[in-house]
Design an enzyme around this catalytic site. Structure first.
Site, mmCIF file in Angstrom:
data_model
loop_
_atom_site.group_PDB
_atom_site.id
_atom_site.type_symbol
_atom_site.label_atom_id
_atom_site.label_comp_id
_atom_site.label_asym_id
_atom_site.label_seq_id
_atom_site.Cartn_x
_atom_site.Cartn_y
_atom_site.Cartn_z
ATOM 1 N N GLU A 14 -28.772 -7.051 77.560
ATOM 2 C CA GLU A 14 -28.278 -8.547 77.607
ATOM 3 C C GLU A 14 -28.569 -9.324 76.100
ATOM 4 O O GLU A 14 -28.534 -9.850 75.284
ATOM 5 C CB GLU A 14 -27.421 -9.264 78.551
ATOM 6 C CG GLU A 14 -26.235 -8.718 78.928
ATOM 7 C CD GLU A 14 -25.395 -7.758 78.204
ATOM 8 O OE1 GLU A 14 -24.913 -8.740 77.014
ATOM 9 O OE2 GLU A 14 -24.580 -7.190 78.699
ATOM 10 N N ASN A 54 -19.772 -16.162 79.699
ATOM 11 C CA ASN A 54 -20.440 -15.063 78.486
ATOM 12 C C ASN A 54 -18.324 -14.802 78.368
ATOM 13 O O ASN A 54 -18.110 -14.662 77.568
ATOM 14 C CB ASN A 54 -20.785 -14.157 79.134
ATOM 15 C CG ASN A 54 -20.275 -13.201 77.210
ATOM 16 O OD1 ASN A 54 -21.222 -13.369 76.272
ATOM 17 N ND2 ASN A 54 -20.843 -12.402 77.840
ATOM 18 N N TRP A 103 -4.749 -17.607 58.085
ATOM 19 C CA TRP A 103 -5.083 -18.358 59.494
ATOM 20 C C TRP A 103 -3.624 -19.953 59.271
ATOM 21 O O TRP A 103 -3.201 -20.488 58.083
ATOM 22 C CB TRP A 103 -6.260 -19.150 59.309
ATOM 23 C CG TRP A 103 -7.209 -18.116 59.429
ATOM 24 C CD1 TRP A 103 -8.413 -18.208 58.112
ATOM 25 C CD2 TRP A 103 -7.966 -17.496 60.639
ATOM 26 N NE1 TRP A 103 -9.244 -17.326 58.638
ATOM 27 C CE2 TRP A 103 -9.423 -16.621 59.978
ATOM 28 C CE3 TRP A 103 -7.040 -16.982 61.779
ATOM 29 C CZ2 TRP A 103 -9.720 -15.519 60.306
ATOM 30 C CZ3 TRP A 103 -8.246 -16.002 62.197
ATOM 31 C CH2 TRP A 103 -9.034 -15.323 61.794
ATOM 32 N N TRP A 160 -11.823 -18.529 62.799
ATOM 33 C CA TRP A 160 -12.927 -18.690 63.706
ATOM 34 C C TRP A 160 -14.531 -19.439 63.649
ATOM 35 O O TRP A 160 -15.353 -20.295 64.550
ATOM 36 C CB TRP A 160 -13.955 -17.138 63.785
ATOM 37 C CG TRP A 160 -14.219 -16.757 62.527
ATOM 38 C CD1 TRP A 160 -14.266 -15.999 61.594
ATOM 39 C CD2 TRP A 160 -15.403 -16.898 62.179
ATOM 40 N NE1 TRP A 160 -14.777 -15.102 60.303
ATOM 41 C CE2 TRP A 160 -16.046 -16.229 60.912
ATOM 42 C CE3 TRP A 160 -16.547 -17.672 62.534
ATOM 43 C CZ2 TRP A 160 -17.412 -16.637 60.268
ATOM 44 C CZ3 TRP A 160 -18.216 -17.407 61.759
ATOM 45 C CH2 TRP A 160 -18.254 -16.943 60.568
ATOM 46 N N TRP A 214 -19.018 -14.796 67.612
ATOM 47 C CA TRP A 214 -17.589 -15.880 66.879
ATOM 48 C C TRP A 214 -17.165 -14.458 66.105
ATOM 49 O O TRP A 214 -15.548 -13.987 66.107
ATOM 50 C CB TRP A 214 -17.378 -17.064 66.066
ATOM 51 C CG TRP A 214 -17.105 -18.297 67.182
ATOM 52 C CD1 TRP A 214 -18.887 -18.670 68.035
ATOM 53 C CD2 TRP A 214 -16.277 -18.685 67.904
ATOM 54 N NE1 TRP A 214 -18.066 -19.335 69.286
ATOM 55 C CE2 TRP A 214 -16.057 -19.590 68.679
ATOM 56 C CE3 TRP A 214 -15.115 -18.541 67.722
ATOM 57 C CZ2 TRP A 214 -15.408 -19.805 69.356
ATOM 58 C CZ3 TRP A 214 -13.781 -18.858 68.283
ATOM 59 C CH2 TRP A 214 -13.944 -19.920 69.339
ATOM 60 N N TRP A 243 -28.587 -7.928 73.255
ATOM 61 C CA TRP A 243 -26.976 -8.572 72.099
ATOM 62 C C TRP A 243 -28.210 -9.769 71.652
ATOM 63 O O TRP A 243 -27.257 -9.862 70.073
ATOM 64 C CB TRP A 243 -26.120 -8.838 73.085
ATOM 65 C CG TRP A 243 -25.431 -7.710 72.895
ATOM 66 C CD1 TRP A 243 -25.614 -6.784 74.143
ATOM 67 C CD2 TRP A 243 -24.445 -7.619 72.322
ATOM 68 N NE1 TRP A 243 -24.440 -5.969 73.976
ATOM 69 C CE2 TRP A 243 -23.299 -5.828 72.416
ATOM 70 C CE3 TRP A 243 -23.866 -7.569 70.806
ATOM 71 C CZ2 TRP A 243 -22.596 -5.300 72.220
ATOM 72 C CZ3 TRP A 243 -23.012 -7.206 69.937
ATOM 73 C CH2 TRP A 243 -22.227 -5.861 71.097
HETATM 74 C C1 LIG Z 1 -17.716 -17.214 71.185
HETATM 75 C C2 LIG Z 1 -19.370 -16.698 71.801
HETATM 76 C C3 LIG Z 1 -19.904 -17.948 70.959
HETATM 77 C C4 LIG Z 1 -21.182 -17.803 72.245
HETATM 78 N N1 LIG Z 1 -22.406 -18.342 72.049
HETATM 79 C C5 LIG Z 1 -23.459 -18.320 71.896
HETATM 80 C C6 LIG Z 1 -25.179 -19.342 71.808
HETATM 81 O O1 LIG Z 1 -24.532 -19.839 70.693
HETATM 82 N N2 LIG Z 1 -25.757 -18.742 72.445
HETATM 83 C C7 LIG Z 1 -26.033 -17.714 73.145
HETATM 84 O O2 LIG Z 1 -27.565 -17.597 73.705
HETATM 85 N N3 LIG Z 1 -25.156 -16.860 73.108
HETATM 86 C C8 LIG Z 1 -24.054 -16.817 72.657
HETATM 87 N N4 LIG Z 1 -23.170 -16.338 73.708
HETATM 88 C C9 LIG Z 1 -23.179 -15.484 73.889
HETATM 89 C C10 LIG Z 1 -23.123 -15.457 75.739
HETATM 90 O O3 LIG Z 1 -22.178 -15.697 75.841
HETATM 91 C C11 LIG Z 1 -24.400 -16.345 76.293
HETATM 92 O O4 LIG Z 1 -25.698 -15.917 76.028
HETATM 93 C C12 LIG Z 1 -25.013 -15.788 77.543
HETATM 94 O O5 LIG Z 1 -22.971 -16.516 77.982
HETATM 95 C C13 LIG Z 1 -26.165 -16.699 78.582
HETATM 96 O O6 LIG Z 1 -26.332 -17.083 79.612
HETATM 97 P P1 LIG Z 1 -26.744 -16.118 80.477
HETATM 98 O O7 LIG Z 1 -27.848 -16.910 79.987
HETATM 99 O O8 LIG Z 1 -27.124 -16.561 81.832
HETATM 100 O O9 LIG Z 1 -26.720 -14.739 80.113
HETATM 101 P P2 LIG Z 1 -27.089 -13.470 81.424
HETATM 102 O O10 LIG Z 1 -26.536 -12.930 80.577
HETATM 103 O O11 LIG Z 1 -27.917 -13.994 82.171
HETATM 104 O O12 LIG Z 1 -28.097 -12.787 79.858
HETATM 105 C C14 LIG Z 1 -29.936 -13.051 79.439
HETATM 106 C C15 LIG Z 1 -29.472 -13.672 78.188
HETATM 107 O O13 LIG Z 1 -28.831 -12.599 76.905
HETATM 108 C C16 LIG Z 1 -29.139 -12.560 76.142
HETATM 109 N N5 LIG Z 1 -27.425 -12.981 75.935
HETATM 110 C C17 LIG Z 1 -26.040 -12.245 76.558
HETATM 111 N N6 LIG Z 1 -25.121 -12.188 76.412
HETATM 112 C C18 LIG Z 1 -25.404 -12.058 75.250
HETATM 113 C C19 LIG Z 1 -24.491 -12.045 73.768
HETATM 114 N N7 LIG Z 1 -23.489 -11.110 73.853
HETATM 115 N N8 LIG Z 1 -24.851 -12.148 72.383
HETATM 116 C C20 LIG Z 1 -26.334 -13.021 72.524
HETATM 117 N N9 LIG Z 1 -26.997 -12.523 73.828
HETATM 118 C C21 LIG Z 1 -26.241 -12.685 75.101
HETATM 119 C C22 LIG Z 1 -28.924 -14.732 76.503
HETATM 120 O O14 LIG Z 1 -29.617 -14.900 75.595
HETATM 121 C C23 LIG Z 1 -28.697 -14.659 77.578
HETATM 122 O O15 LIG Z 1 -29.572 -16.522 77.567
HETATM 123 C C24 LIG Z 1 -21.577 -16.674 72.937
HETATM 124 C C25 LIG Z 1 -21.076 -16.354 73.193
HETATM 125 C C26 LIG Z 1 -19.153 -16.059 72.489
HETATM 126 C C27 LIG Z 1 -18.559 -14.920 73.098
#
Ligand SMILES: Cc1cc2nc3c(=O)[nH]c(=O)nc-3n(C[C@H](O)[C@H](O)[C@H](O)COP(=O)(O)OP(=O)(O)OC[C@H]3O[C@@H](n4cnc5c(N)ncnc54)[C@H](O)[C@@H]3O)c2cc1C
Length: 485
Positions: free
Chosen positions: A284, A350, A315, A368, A391, A287
Site C-alpha cells: 500500500e 479506502n 459526461w 472524475w 480518481w 501504491w
Molecule cells: C478515489 C480515491 C481517492 C484517494 N485520495 C487519496 C488522497 O488524497 N490521499 C491519500 O493519501 N490517499 C488517497 N487514496 C488512497 C487510499 O484510500 C488512502 O491512502 C487510504 O484510505 C488511507 O488510509 P490509511 O492510512 O488507513 O491506509 P493504510 O491501508 O493503512 O495504508 C497505509 C498507507 O499507504 C498509502 N496508501 C494506501 N492505499 C493507497 C492507495 N490506494 N493509493 C495510494 N496510497 C495508498 C497511504 O499513504 C496510507 O496511509 C484515495 C483512494 C481513492 C479510491
C-alpha cells in the site's frame, strides 16, 4: 564575526526526525527554520480540511522546534519573491529543503535554485517523503512504468530504504534581522481553521496532527490493526487500517520510518501481524510511491486524462446529482455513509473511497475531476499524487486502471464489506432501525420493517437517485462511444 545562518525551508516534511534537509543544515551553523503559506497563483491552494490539519501540524512543529532551542519563522506569500529577499536580508549562505514532486513545485524549485545560486547561496535538496525518487525506478528501457506490479517489483529491487535519521538533540537559532522579524506571523495569523461556521468538531475529535500523533498512530497500528491487515483492510466497519495517510501527506512521518518500524517490530516479535500482513501494508505504501511516480511523469495528473480517449467522454455532469453525492443523500447507504464519514472526519476508508468514486463516475456519469475536487477540499489527507491517480484509476482513464466497464455495485459492495451494516448505521443514523438484511437496500425493506424503524422513504431517507441497472447501462453506453485503442 557571527556565522552566516543556514535556511531550512519546511514544506511537506513537518517533522524533526528523519528529516535529511534538517540533518544537513545542522552542519552549516545557526539555523533559520522557515514555513511559507504559499499564496501564489501558480499553486493549487490546499483544501479546507487540509488547512485545518496544516494549522495543527504547524503548531506542533513550532513547539517541537522551540523545545530544541530553535524558532519556526512563518510567512505568507509567494516563495519565488519571499525566499530570495529573506536570504539576502539574513545573509544566508546555505538554503536547504526536502523535495516536492508536483509540476508547479518542481518549476518553482528549479527557478529558485538558479536565483539563489546567482545571489551566491548554495541550495541543497533531499528526499524525505518517498522510499525511492520517482525517477530512480525505471523500466528496463529506462522509461516510466504504467503498471503497478512491475513498478513495485522494480522499486523493491532498489533495495532497503536507508535507515531513518534521528531528530537533532538541539537546534541553534539564528538571530533574525529586525526587518524580517516584523514580517513574522503566528499560526493563528494564517487563519487556517474554520470559524464561521466552525465545522471542524469532528476533525478535532478524530485526529492528533503532528509528529507525536503520527508516532503514536504507527505504534497503535503495529500493536493492533496490522494483525490481519492483509484480509481485514477492506472492512470499513472495523479499525482495519493505519490511518497514517494525513500524517504522511504532511510529512509528519516518512515512509522510511514506517518501513523500518515494521521490519523491526516483525523481527523482534513485537507485533501480532504476520509477514503477509506486513507485505500487504508495504504494497500500500507502494501504491503511494507509484502515485508519485505517475505525478512526476505526468505533471497535469489532476487535470488531464492519462488515457486521452476519455477527453471525448460524454459526461452528464448533473449538478443536482453531484450535490446529492456530496451531501451523502444518494439513497445508497454505503455511498451516503462514506460521504458523511468524509464530511464529519475529513477521511474515508479506502474501500468506500472506491465505491463512492465509482458511483459518481459511473452511475451518475460525472467527470472524475468533480469528485477529485471535492475530495481535495474535504480530505485531511488530500494528496497531489494519490488523489488524482486514484480518481483516474477508478474512472478507467488512469495508469493500470480498472477497466471502465467494471462498475461497482454499491449494494453488493456494502453487503460484502459491511455485512452487519455497522458502518452504515454509524454514519447514516436514520437507518439505525433496519437490520442487516435490508440496511444496504432500504427501498426493498418490507413496509412493516420500515415502519418499525420509523423510516418513511423520501422523507427520512432518500429514495435511490438513480436505478443501478439503468445507471450502469448509461455508463457503458457512454463508454462505448470512445474510439477503441
Ligand atoms: C478515489 C480515491 C481517492 C484517494 N485520495 C487519496 C488522497 O488524497 N490521499 C491519500 O493519501 N490517499 C488517497 N487514496 C488512497 C487510499 O484510500 C488512502 O491512502 C487510504 O484510505 C488511507 O488510509 P490509511 O492510512 O488507513 O491506509 P493504510 O491501508 O493503512 O495504508 C497505509 C498507507 O499507504 C498509502 N496508501 C494506501 N492505499 C493507497 C492507495 N490506494 N493509493 C495510494 N496510497 C495508498 C497511504 O499513504 C496510507 O496511509 C484515495 C483512494 C481513492 C479510491
Amino acid at each position: 564575526m557571527t556565522a552566516r545562518p543556514a535556511l531550512l525551508w519546511f514544506r511537506d516534511d513537518l517533522r524533526l526526525a528523519d528529516n535529511p534537509a534538517l540533518q544537513a543544515a545542522l552542519d552549516h551553523g545557526p539555523l533559520i527554520c522557515l514555513y511559507i503559506l504559499d499564496s501564489s497563483a501558480e499553486r493549487r491552494p490546499i483544501g479546507a480540511a487540509a488547512r485545518w490539519w496544516l494549522s495543527r501540524s504547524l503548531t506542533a512543529l513550532s513547539e517541537a522546534i522551540a523545545a530544541k532551542g530553535g524558532e519556526l519563522l512563518i510567512l505568507r506569500g509567494g516563495p519565488a519573491e519571499l525566499l530570495p529577499a529573506l536570504v539576502e536580508l539574513a545573509g544566508c549562505r546555505h538554503v536547504l529543503w526536502n523535495r516536492r514532486y508536483d509540476g508547479a513545485a518542481i518549476a518553482l524549485d528549479k527557478s529558485l535554485k538558479a536565483t539563489l545560486a546567482a545571489a551566491g547561496a548554495s541550495v541543497e535538496s533531499f528526499n524525505a517523503g518517498l522510499l525511492n525518487e520517482p525517477w530512480q525506478v525505471t523500466t528496463k528501457a529506462g522509461g516510466p512504468f504504467r503498471m503497478f506490479t512491475p513498478y513495485w517489483r522494480a522499486a523493491r529491487d532498489c533495495g532497503e530504504p536507508a535507515a531513518p535519521l534521528p531528530a537533532p538533540a538541539a537546534l541553534t537559532r539564528a538571530a533574525l534581522p529586525p526587518a524580517l522579524r516584523e514580517q513574522a506571523l503566528t499560526v493563528a495569523d494564517l487563519a487556517l481553521e474554520p470559524t464561521a461556521p466552525d465545522w471542524a468538531g469532528g476533525l478535532r475529535a478524530t485526529w492528533s496532527p503532528g509528529e507525536d500523533g503520527a508516532r503514536k498512530r504507527l505504534a497503535g497500528f503495529l500493536d493492533g490493526a496490522l494483525d490481519g491487515y492483509r484480509d481485514g483492510r477492506d472492512r470499513p466497519d472495523r479499525p482495519s487500517t493505519s490511518r497514517l495517510s494525513p500524517h504522511l501527506r504532511f510529512g509528519e512521518i516518512g515512509p522510511r520510518q514506517i518501513w523500518h518500524a515494521l521490519q523491526a517490530a516483525l523481527a523482534a516479535g513485537r507485533t501480532p501481524g504476520s509477514a503477509g500482513d506486513v507485505e500487504k501494508f508495504l504494497a500500500e505504501l507502494g501504491w503511494r510511491e507509484f502515485s508519485y511516480h505517475l505525478l512526476f511523469h505526468n505533471p497535469d495528473l489532476a487535470e488531464d486524462n492519462l488515457d486521452r480517449r476519455f477527453d471525448a467522454m460524454p459526461w452528464l455532469n448533473d449538478a443536482a446529482a453531484l450535490a446529492a453525492w456530496r451531501a451523502g443523500r444518494t439513497g445508497y447507504p454505503i455511498v451516503d455513509a462514506g460521504m458523511r464519514e468524509l464530511w464529519q472526519t475529513g477521511w474515508m476508508h479506502n474501500r468506500v473511497r472506491m465505491i463512492t468514486a465509482s458511483f459518481l463516475i459511473k452511475h451518475l456519469l460525472s467527470d472524475w475531476r468533480a469528485g477529485e475536487a471535492w475530495f481535495w477540499d474535504t480530505l485531511v489527507d488530500a494528496d497531489p499524487a494519490s488523489n488524482p491517480a486514484s480518481w483516474q484509476w477508478i474512472a478507467g482513464c488512469g495508469a493500470d486502471a480498472a477497466p471502465y466497464f467494471r462498475v461497482f455495485n454499491p449494494v453488493i459492495q456494502g453487503e460484502k464489506f459491511d455485512p452487519d451494516g455497522a458502518y452504515v448505521r454509524r454514519f447514516v443514523p436514520e437507518l439505525t432501525g433496519l437490520d442487516a438484511r435490508v440496511v444496504h437496500r432500504p427501498w426493498e425493506a418490507p413496509a412493516d420493517a420500515l415502519a418499525r424503524a420509523g423510516i418513511v422513504l423520501g422523507r427520512d431517507y432518500p429514495r435511490p437517485i438513480v436505478a443501478l441497472d439503468a445507471g450502469r447501462r448509461r455508463a457503458l453506453d457512454a463508454f462505448s462511444t470512445l474510439r477503441p485503442e
